[in-house]
Scaffold this motif. Structure first.
Motif, PDB file in Angstrom:
ATOM      1  N   ILE A 245     -34.631   1.790 -19.003  1.00 39.92           N
ATOM      2  CA  ILE A 245     -35.341   2.996 -18.603  1.00 39.92           C
ATOM      3  C   ILE A 245     -35.074   3.307 -17.050  1.00 39.92           C
ATOM      4  O   ILE A 245     -35.686   3.976 -16.322  1.00 39.92           O
ATOM      5  CB  ILE A 245     -36.957   2.748 -18.372  1.00 39.92           C
ATOM      6  N   ALA A 246     -33.870   2.683 -16.650  1.00 36.40           N
ATOM      7  CA  ALA A 246     -33.352   2.837 -15.180  1.00 36.40           C
ATOM      8  C   ALA A 246     -32.962   4.144 -15.102  1.00 36.40           C
ATOM      9  O   ALA A 246     -32.355   4.909 -16.294  1.00 36.40           O
ATOM     10  CB  ALA A 246     -32.217   1.764 -15.100  1.00 36.40           C
ATOM     11  N   ASP A 247     -32.927   4.679 -13.958  1.00 36.86           N
ATOM     12  CA  ASP A 247     -32.321   6.016 -13.632  1.00 36.86           C
ATOM     13  C   ASP A 247     -30.666   5.738 -13.539  1.00 36.86           C
ATOM     14  O   ASP A 247     -29.936   6.731 -14.175  1.00 36.86           O
ATOM     15  CB  ASP A 247     -32.974   6.569 -12.231  1.00 36.86           C
ATOM     16  N   GLU A 248     -30.449   4.709 -12.953  1.00 38.16           N
ATOM     17  CA  GLU A 248     -28.720   4.457 -12.922  1.00 38.16           C
ATOM     18  C   GLU A 248     -28.511   3.031 -13.017  1.00 38.16           C
ATOM     19  O   GLU A 248     -29.380   2.238 -12.852  1.00 38.16           O
ATOM     20  CB  GLU A 248     -28.183   4.995 -11.408  1.00 38.16           C
ATOM     21  N   VAL A 249     -27.347   2.654 -13.518  1.00 39.94           N
ATOM     22  CA  VAL A 249     -27.000   1.218 -13.712  1.00 39.94           C
ATOM     23  C   VAL A 249     -25.491   1.255 -13.361  1.00 39.94           C
ATOM     24  O   VAL A 249     -24.725   2.118 -13.759  1.00 39.94           O
ATOM     25  CB  VAL A 249     -27.160   0.786 -15.313  1.00 39.94           C
ATOM     26  N   PHE A 250     -25.223   0.242 -12.717  1.00 44.48           N
ATOM     27  CA  PHE A 250     -23.753  -0.015 -12.399  1.00 44.48           C
ATOM     28  C   PHE A 250     -23.380  -1.420 -12.356  1.00 44.48           C
ATOM     29  O   PHE A 250     -24.201  -2.226 -12.131  1.00 44.48           O
ATOM     30  CB  PHE A 250     -23.119   0.902 -11.197  1.00 44.48           C
ATOM     31  N   LEU A 251     -22.111  -1.827 -12.625  1.00 42.39           N
ATOM     32  CA  LEU A 251     -21.545  -3.198 -12.428  1.00 42.39           C
ATOM     33  C   LEU A 251     -20.728  -3.005 -11.165  1.00 42.39           C
ATOM     34  O   LEU A 251     -20.116  -1.921 -10.748  1.00 42.39           O
ATOM     35  CB  LEU A 251     -20.815  -3.446 -13.588  1.00 42.39           C
ATOM     36  N   CYS A 252     -20.700  -4.246 -10.356  1.00 41.22           N
ATOM     37  CA  CYS A 252     -19.536  -4.209  -9.404  1.00 41.22           C
ATOM     38  C   CYS A 252     -19.103  -5.791  -9.418  1.00 41.22           C
ATOM     39  O   CYS A 252     -19.644  -6.571  -9.853  1.00 41.22           O
ATOM     40  CB  CYS A 252     -20.479  -4.053  -8.165  1.00 41.22           C
ATOM     41  N   SER A 268     -28.817   5.950 -23.506  1.00 38.35           N
ATOM     42  CA  SER A 268     -27.830   6.457 -22.573  1.00 38.35           C
ATOM     43  C   SER A 268     -28.623   6.736 -21.184  1.00 38.35           C
ATOM     44  O   SER A 268     -29.642   7.041 -21.331  1.00 38.35           O
ATOM     45  CB  SER A 268     -27.354   7.839 -23.314  1.00 38.35           C
ATOM     46  N   PHE A 269     -27.620   6.859 -20.272  1.00 38.58           N
ATOM     47  CA  PHE A 269     -28.201   7.321 -18.936  1.00 38.58           C
ATOM     48  C   PHE A 269     -27.766   8.813 -18.544  1.00 38.58           C
ATOM     49  O   PHE A 269     -26.649   8.985 -19.052  1.00 38.58           O
ATOM     50  CB  PHE A 269     -27.771   6.189 -17.862  1.00 38.58           C
ATOM     51  N   SER A 270     -28.211   9.262 -17.566  1.00 37.46           N
ATOM     52  CA  SER A 270     -27.803  10.645 -16.839  1.00 37.46           C
ATOM     53  C   SER A 270     -26.550  10.440 -16.234  1.00 37.46           C
ATOM     54  O   SER A 270     -26.086   9.528 -15.832  1.00 37.46           O
ATOM     55  CB  SER A 270     -28.869  10.908 -15.912  1.00 37.46           C
ATOM     56  N   THR A 271     -25.961  11.595 -16.424  1.00 32.19           N
ATOM     57  CA  THR A 271     -24.502  11.662 -15.944  1.00 32.19           C
ATOM     58  C   THR A 271     -24.702  11.932 -14.333  1.00 32.19           C
ATOM     59  O   THR A 271     -23.394  11.828 -13.620  1.00 32.19           O
ATOM     60  CB  THR A 271     -23.452  12.559 -16.490  1.00 32.19           C
ATOM     61  N   LYS A 272     -25.791  12.252 -13.933  1.00 29.30           N
ATOM     62  CA  LYS A 272     -26.038  12.454 -12.423  1.00 29.30           C
ATOM     63  C   LYS A 272     -26.262  11.135 -12.050  1.00 29.30           C
ATOM     64  O   LYS A 272     -27.357  10.333 -12.182  1.00 29.30           O
ATOM     65  CB  LYS A 272     -27.197  13.430 -12.358  1.00 29.30           C
ATOM     66  N   ARG A 273     -25.678  10.547 -11.068  1.00 25.32           N
ATOM     67  CA  ARG A 273     -25.689   9.249 -10.513  1.00 25.32           C
ATOM     68  C   ARG A 273     -25.645   9.177  -8.780  1.00 25.32           C
ATOM     69  O   ARG A 273     -24.664   8.590  -8.279  1.00 25.32           O
ATOM     70  CB  ARG A 273     -24.550   8.157 -11.121  1.00 25.32           C
ATOM     71  N   PRO A 274     -26.659   9.923  -8.256  1.00 24.85           N
ATOM     72  CA  PRO A 274     -26.457  10.065  -6.711  1.00 24.85           C
ATOM     73  C   PRO A 274     -26.351   8.867  -5.976  1.00 24.85           C
ATOM     74  O   PRO A 274     -25.319   8.661  -4.962  1.00 24.85           O
ATOM     75  CB  PRO A 274     -27.661  10.684  -6.432  1.00 24.85           C
ATOM     76  N   ILE A 275     -27.072   7.604  -6.198  1.00 24.80           N
ATOM     77  CA  ILE A 275     -27.076   6.351  -5.521  1.00 24.80           C
ATOM     78  C   ILE A 275     -25.571   5.751  -5.782  1.00 24.80           C
ATOM     79  O   ILE A 275     -24.919   5.390  -4.853  1.00 24.80           O
ATOM     80  CB  ILE A 275     -28.206   5.647  -5.725  1.00 24.80           C
ATOM     81  N   THR A 276     -25.180   5.598  -7.077  1.00 23.20           N
ATOM     82  CA  THR A 276     -24.091   5.029  -7.561  1.00 23.20           C
ATOM     83  C   THR A 276     -22.766   5.737  -6.885  1.00 23.20           C
ATOM     84  O   THR A 276     -21.897   5.000  -6.124  1.00 23.20           O
ATOM     85  CB  THR A 276     -23.877   5.085  -9.034  1.00 23.20           C
TER      86      THR A 276
END
Length: 303
Positions: A245-252, A268-276
């Protein structure tokens, strides 16, 4: 097919990469009694006569700390000096990755760390994007991250990466790009070789050190940048359901840099990832030495 840099540091000298070979009886090969580092470098986009390394001092200190788990006294200053000479001798012309490794170099069959020879080598290779910058699909691994009480997880101990290897192959062979591992308490831990972040309601969240994660240098950089940019951050345990239920997910990570996640399992997640994207743009500018605020994170080597 890897394009290895032509010169390696091996047995206290610089030699052609093809001549840097170990015996099949090498102790570390059998018991995973080694620790490694990994750092990225690029030719300076503004001055091709020099190379840029990201957070060289932190990488060298972490490897020195990892060596201590193997009862090997190898100073961060010595590691840094060798890596700087390594880059100068190789004269890289494209983005590259450096792999330093400390290991038990004796030809023995007894699993131990006392009364055994240790050594240190460095090699490198050209490396572009490790994962797709457009985003990747992940699955929850059936394999669990080890516990710090059974392995020194604050070091990059080579033997620990059997779990990462199992998880990565399981993910790829089941149609995904990457695996997300839980820890022994059933909390979100990390990917096969990367730390993980989620965004919920404008807040950046990542598992804390107590969750058996690696002390990632890119992770530390992301947290610092987020705080400097005014993005609320928190380090805490993360439940599996929060991923979905996250708005964005990323790996680093050093190899992965900041890689957005498009899908986890069937969520699936939104293609809008402002913070990422804000963090990724900032990190890219820093690694290319275009951000004077973080110039101390970039080590310049004349070629």
């Amino acid at each position: 097919m890897h394009n290895f840099l032509p010169i390696a540091y091996f047995r206290n000298q610089f030699v052609p990469f093809t001549d840097a070979n170990i015996s099949i009886a090498t102790h570390a090969l059998h018991y995973g009694t080694a620790a490694f580092g990994g750092l990225r470098g690029i030719p300076d986009p503004q001055n091709p006569q020099q190379a840029l390394l990201f957070r060289l001092d932190r990488h060298c200190q972490r490897l020195s700390n990892s060596a201590r788990f193997l009862l090997f006294d190898l100073s961060a200053d010595k590691i840094q000096s060798i890596i700087v000479d390594f880059v100068k001798k190789n004269q890289p012309t494209s983005s590259f990755y450096i792999r330093p490794l400390v290991y038990t170099s004796d030809l023995g069959i007894s699993p131990r760390l006392h009364n055994i020879e240790k050594d240190f080598f460095v090699y490198g290779l050209e490396l572009g994007d490790y994962l797709s910058p457009e985003g990747i699909n992940c699955r929850i691994s059936s394999w669990y991250r080890q516990e710090d009480r059974s392995l020194p997880l604050r070091g990059k101990i080579s033997g620990a990466y059997i779990t990462s290897s199992l998880a990565k192959t399981e993910a790829v062979e089941s149609g995904f790009d990457e695996a997300i591992l839980m820890n022994s308490q059933g909390k979100v831990c990390e990917a096969s070789g990367m730390n993980i972040f989620i965004v919920r309601n404008g807040q950046l969240i990542t598992p804390g050190y107590e969750q058996d994660i690696l002390e990632g240098i890119t992770r530390d950089s992301v947290l610092t940048l987020a705080r400097d940019l005014g993005i609320p951050t928190v380090e805490r345990s993360v439940d599996k359901s929060e991923l979905f239920i996250a708005d964005e997910v990323f790996l680093c990570g050093t190899a992965a840099k900041i890689t957005p996640v498009k899908r986890i399992e069937n969520y699936s997640f939104s293609t809008k990832r402002p913070i990422t994207e804000k963090l990724r743009e900032k990190l890219t500018a820093i690694t290319e030495n275009r951000d004077p605020q973080y110039q101390d994170w970039v080590y310049t080597i004349p070629l």
